[in-house]
Scaffold this active site. Structure first.
Site, PDB file in Angstrom:
ATOM      1  N   HIS A   3      30.889 -12.365 -32.880  1.00 55.70           N
ATOM      2  CA  HIS A   3      30.566 -11.282 -33.815  1.00 55.70           C
ATOM      3  C   HIS A   3      29.469 -10.387 -33.246  1.00 55.70           C
ATOM      4  CE1 HIS A   3      28.280  -9.578 -37.264  1.00 55.70           C
ATOM      5  NE2 HIS A   3      29.500  -9.297 -37.696  1.00 55.70           N
ATOM      6  N   CYS A  21      44.219  -2.712 -29.767  1.00 53.05           N
ATOM      7  CA  CYS A  21      42.920  -2.402 -30.377  1.00 53.05           C
ATOM      8  C   CYS A  21      41.922  -3.549 -30.257  1.00 53.05           C
ATOM      9  CB  CYS A  21      43.094  -2.005 -31.842  1.00 53.05           C
ATOM     10  SG  CYS A  21      43.770  -3.313 -32.886  1.00 53.05           S
TER      11      CYS A  21
END
EC number: 2.7.9.1
Length: 949
Positions: free
Chosen positions: A532, A910
């Site tokens: 993250h 993506c």
């Protein structure tokens, strides 16, 4: 054998004396066969051959009969390539065979530059050596001796001949430059007899200084004797003589050093220094070949993902001397300034010195202008050679040279290393000068060079090396200097006060985004290159070092522990996101260096490339940054990130999650709709005229809940929602999952809670119509995540299209839009033709697709991935560099199957791989239409896409 031996005599030069012929005729035939595998050395050692005319010794060596049975390899394959001024058996295109150094030496020689004659032993010979018990074969040794004879003929001097001594340098040289291979050995061929001859010709001090250097180098590099063993002897002698510098020692002193150095061999190795020059050469060659499998070399190849090489070449050249007085010298230069790209010779020069003196820093080198004034003719030739080499190689060159008694010798040339700023300017200038075209210029700049230009960098990385306290993963490039802080809230508070902060966490979560955005850099103890923290920081162009296992984060006491160091909140740290280094204190920064040259260069890349480059952006600010960096649209807008933008939003999301009935859920969603609509309007405005792909809610719902233990979560949610504690306990229990990343997320949320998809679709279409009515050109594309079956996608597409019709009816306006899906589950790739019946576009989510194909958890892979990489089980982190054999084949298959069902299908990617150069090259070759990456990696993707063409 007799006829072969007779051939030696027949082919002998005319000046072979009768005495020599008679001596040779007495050789015992059996003894000759016995010794042939060692290259005739035991019959006619060079130490004996010195008694005869030197050309005879050379001739006998080259014609010595080798026993075929002792050589398992064939000499039909050429393994030794000679070179000298105006002639060469190799060229610059033979790097895989001759190594970079050997190929360039051959090339310089062939175009007429003054290169000391020499030979290169091929990388194939190294491969044979490794495969045949690490022994030099008789056939190879014969080739080497034949090549040596060519060098001797060129120079008129001979290895082991005191009257006309030939000294050699021996260097390694793989096809790719590899620090960690063998160091250089200079002055090979010296012994007590030869040094006396050299002294008679060139002076005692020069001769014995060369001898002591050789004993040190040979002992260290070839025999494995520590350099300090020699250095201790030298220092003691200097102390005894009352001098500080090596140059203050007399010839007599140096003779004493030589004797002490020879004693080191006996003390450390228990054997004498090998005086036979041939034996010295054999050992040096073997040392170079052995260095290919040294632990340092293997580790270097693993770290830099260098594979497919056969081995290292060996370059043997006659020595030229820069330390023969004030008409001699040595230097290194770049044909242009490697830092700025300025077209001006940039380098250093030392009068009366050998090459290692420049590198060792014993003396302070002078600017090249010194050479212009004291050696004008040699300098003029050097400038001419630099111009010749630049135009020949069509690149900025790194050159090593020596001047021996006013004669210039070119020792090495290679493409020069350069900074990002230098690389771009050099490429642009070479086009303007007509040396290269734009296609060639595009390939001269590495993607990493753009990283340097787009992020702040440390001014002088070498200045802080002694302050590095830990090293983690270089998760997001650039540099950051700030005061450490341990909570996201505090980071925002400190940043509001004008402080530069570095957020330090064990790991980050979506709830930390406010503090992450406020921080100038991020440091985590856990997490990988696609954690993250890494993904978010990379998207913002922020410096991030993740997975730094050497640190321990104590949130409670607000301290960072590294070994015995305790670093407290507010203390200063510096992070190097390009290397993963964590540095104590402040390090000076250089701001990003954007220039007109970069704009020109990138315009060439855009003219050349076919693959479109889009960006992952979640806010209007991100979208604007992406557009400024050249993005051609938004390839991924993650709607969940918008929910964390304020306390009001996240509290409303939690009310939606805690809702038991669809009516309760709809109330919360109605409150969220204006927030989403406003964000979409801002993004559409920023991307006026370009497509925007918006992904519906994807992560598991538990990610939106507060952090902490159950009691804390329940207490906080009770205050936020007004629900009873037992109701919240019950709801949390239902949301709890064993493996949430494979659980209730993606399209499964929208199918279970249709009102969630409907709210997001309504916000998108209302924003699109509103902006369109204001004159903004809007091209919305709605993407459904985590689809595994065509039925899942069909369900969501139907909902989205129904909402679109309602909004168009309510507003009296309509516009074009697309609905597609992310391909991130392997099953979706396998049934892509069926899914394409419902989808107008595919976007590969390579992060999840990699995770599910390998069965690796992105959050836990850091526990074993370093071991896999170090053992060569994996060549690279598959979350950073696309796995082309596995994940890549799924992408190819899905693209082919999808377009077979819908030829007009738009296909892109993506995931974070969209900004990784080798992955971008694969996507271009696979026929994808676009890649999407973080805004700050858009220029890198643009360049990588152009370099594929």
């Amino acid at each position: 054998m007799a006829s072969a031996f007779k051939g030696i005599l027949i082919r002998s030069p005319p000046d072979v004396c009768a005495e020599t012929v008679a001596k040779v005729s007495q050789c015992n035939r059996a003894q000759l066969v016995k010794n042939s595998s060692t290259g005739f050395k035991n019959i006619f050692k060079l130490s004996e051959a010195r008694k005869f005319h030197a050309p005879v010794a050379s001739h006998l060596r080259s014609q010595a009969v080798m026993a075929p049975a002792s050589d398992p390899t064939s000499t039909a394959i050429k393994r030794v390539f000679t070179f000298g001024k105006g002639r060469s058996e190799g060229n610059k295109g033979m790097k895989s065979l001759l190594g970079g150094k050997g190929a360039n030496l051959a090339e310089m020689a062939s175009i007429g530059l003054s290169v000391p004659p020499g030979l290169t032993i091929s990388t194939e010979a190294c491969q044979e050596y490794q495969e045949h018990g690490k022994q030099l074969s008789a056939g190879l040794w014969e080739e080497i001796l034949e090549g040596l004879r060519v060098i001797e003929k060129d120079m008129g001097s001979y290895l082991g001949d005191p009257s006309k001594p030939l000294l050699l340098s021996v260097r390694s040289g793989a096809a790719i430059s590899m620090p960690g291979m063998m160091d250089t050995v200079l002055n090979l061929g010296l012994n007590d007899d030869v040094v006396a001859g050299l002294a008679a010709k060139s002076g005692e001090r020069f001769a014995y200084d060369s001898y002591r250097r050789f004993l040190d180098m040979f002992g260290n590099v070839v025999m494995g004797i520590s350099h300090s063993s020699f250095e201790e002897k030298l220092e003691k002698l200097k102390q005894a003589k009352g001098v500080k510098l090596d140059t203050e020692l007399t010839a007599s002193d140096l003779k004493e050093v030589v004797e002490q150095y020879k004693n080191v061999y006996l003390e450390v190795k228990g054997e004498k220094f090998p005086a036979d020059p041939e034996r010295q050469l054999q050992l040096a060659i073997q040392a170079v070949f052995d260095s290919w499998d040294s632990p340092r070399a293997i580790k270097y190849r693993n770290i830099n993902q260098i594979t497919g090489l056969k081995g290292t070449a060996v370059n043997i050249q006659c020595m030229v001397f820069g330390n023969m007085g004030n008409t001699s010298g040595t230097g290194v230069l770049f044909t242009r300034n490697p830092s700025t790209g300025e077209k001006k010779l940039y380098g250093e020069f030392l009068i009366n010195a050998q090459g290692e003196d420049v590198v060792a820093g014993i003396r302070t080198p002078e600017d090249l202008d010194t050479m212009r004034s004291c050696m004008p003719e040699a300098y003029k030739e050097l400038v001419e050679n630099c111009e010749i080499l630049e135009r020949h190689y069509k690149d900025m060159m790194d050159i090593e040279f020596t001047v021996q008694e006013n004669r210039l010798w070119m020792l090495q040339c290679r493409s020069g290393k350069r900074t990002g700023k230098g690389a771009v300017k050099i490429a642009v200038d070479l086009v303007k000068e007509g040396i290269v075209d734009t296609y060639t210029a595009i390939k001269m700049v590495e993607p990493q060079h753009l990283d340097q230009l787009l992020h702040p960098q440390f001014e002088d990385p070498s200045a802080y090396k002694d302050r590095v306290i830990a090293t983690g993963l270089p998760a997001s490039p650039g540099a950051a200097v700030g005061q450490i802080i341990f909570s996201a809230d505090e980071a925002e508070s400190w940043q509001a006060q004008g402080k530069s902060v570095i957020l330090v966490r064990n790991e980050t979560s979506p709830e930390d985004v406010g503090g992450m955005h406020a921080a100038i850099g991020i440091l985590t103890a856990r997490g990988g290159m696609t954690s993250h923290a890494a993904v978010v920081a990379g998207g913002w162009g922020k410096c991030c070092v993740s997975g730094c296992s050497e640190i321990r984060v104590n949130d409670t006491d607000k301290v960072l522990l590294v070994g015995d160091k305790v670093i407290s909140e507010g203390d200063w740290l510096s992070l190097n996101g390009s290397t993963g280094e964590v540095i104590l204190g402040k390090v000076p920064l250089s701001p990003p260096a954007l220039s007109g040259d970069l704009e020109t260069f990138m315009s060439w890349a855009d003219d050349i490339r076919v693959l479109k480059v889009m960006a992952n952006a979640d806010t209007p600010e991100d979208a604007l940054a992406a557009r400024n960096n050249g993005a051609e649209g938004i390839g991924l807008c993650r709607t969940e990130h918008m929910f964390f933008a304020s306390d009001d939003r996240i509290k409303t999301v939690r009310k939606m999650i805690m809702a038991v009935t669809s009516e309760q859920r709809k109330v919360a969603l109605d409150q969220l709709l204006p927030y989403q609509r406003s964000d979409f309007e801002g993004i559409f405005r920023a991307m006026d005229g370009l497509p925007v792909t918006i992904r519906l809610l994807d992560p598991p719902l538990h990610e939106f809940l507060p952090e902490g233990d159950v009691e804390q979560i329940v207490s906080e949610l009770t205050l936020e929602t007004g629900m009873a504690e037992d109701e919240i306990f019950s709801r949390i229990e239902k949301l709890s999952e064993v493996n949430p990343m494979l659980g209730f997320r993606g399209c499964r949320l929208g199918i279970s809670y249709p009102e969630l998809t409907e709210m997001q679709a309504r916000a998108i279409f209302q924003a699109a119509v509103s902006m369109s009515n204001q004159g903004v050109k809007v091209f919305p594309e709605i993407m459904v995540p985590l689809v595994g079956t065509p039925q899942e996608l069909g369900h969501q597409v139907s909902l989205i299209r129904n909402v679109a019709e309602k909004v168009f009816s309510e507003t009296g306006s309509s516009l074009s839009y697309k609905v597609g899906t992310m391909i991130e589950i392997p099953r979706a790739a396998l049934v892509a033709d069926e899914i394409a019946m419902e989808a107008e576009f595919f976007s590969f989510g390579t992060n999840d697709l990699t995770q599910m194909t390998f069965g690796y958890s992105r959050d836990d892979v850091g526990k074993f991935l370093p071991v896999y990489l170090s053992k060569g089980i994996l060549q690279s982190d598959p979350f950073e560099v696309l796995d082309q054999k596995g994940v890549g084949q799924l992408i190819k298959l899905a693209t082919e199957k999808g377009r077979s069902a819908r030829p007009s299908l738009k296909v892109g990617i993506c995931g974070e791989h969209g900004g990784e150069p080798s992955s971008v090259a694969f996507f271009a070759e696979a026929g994808l239409d676009y890649v999407s990456c973080s805004p700050f990696r858009v220029p890198i993707a643009r360049l990588a896409a152009a370099q594929v063409v």
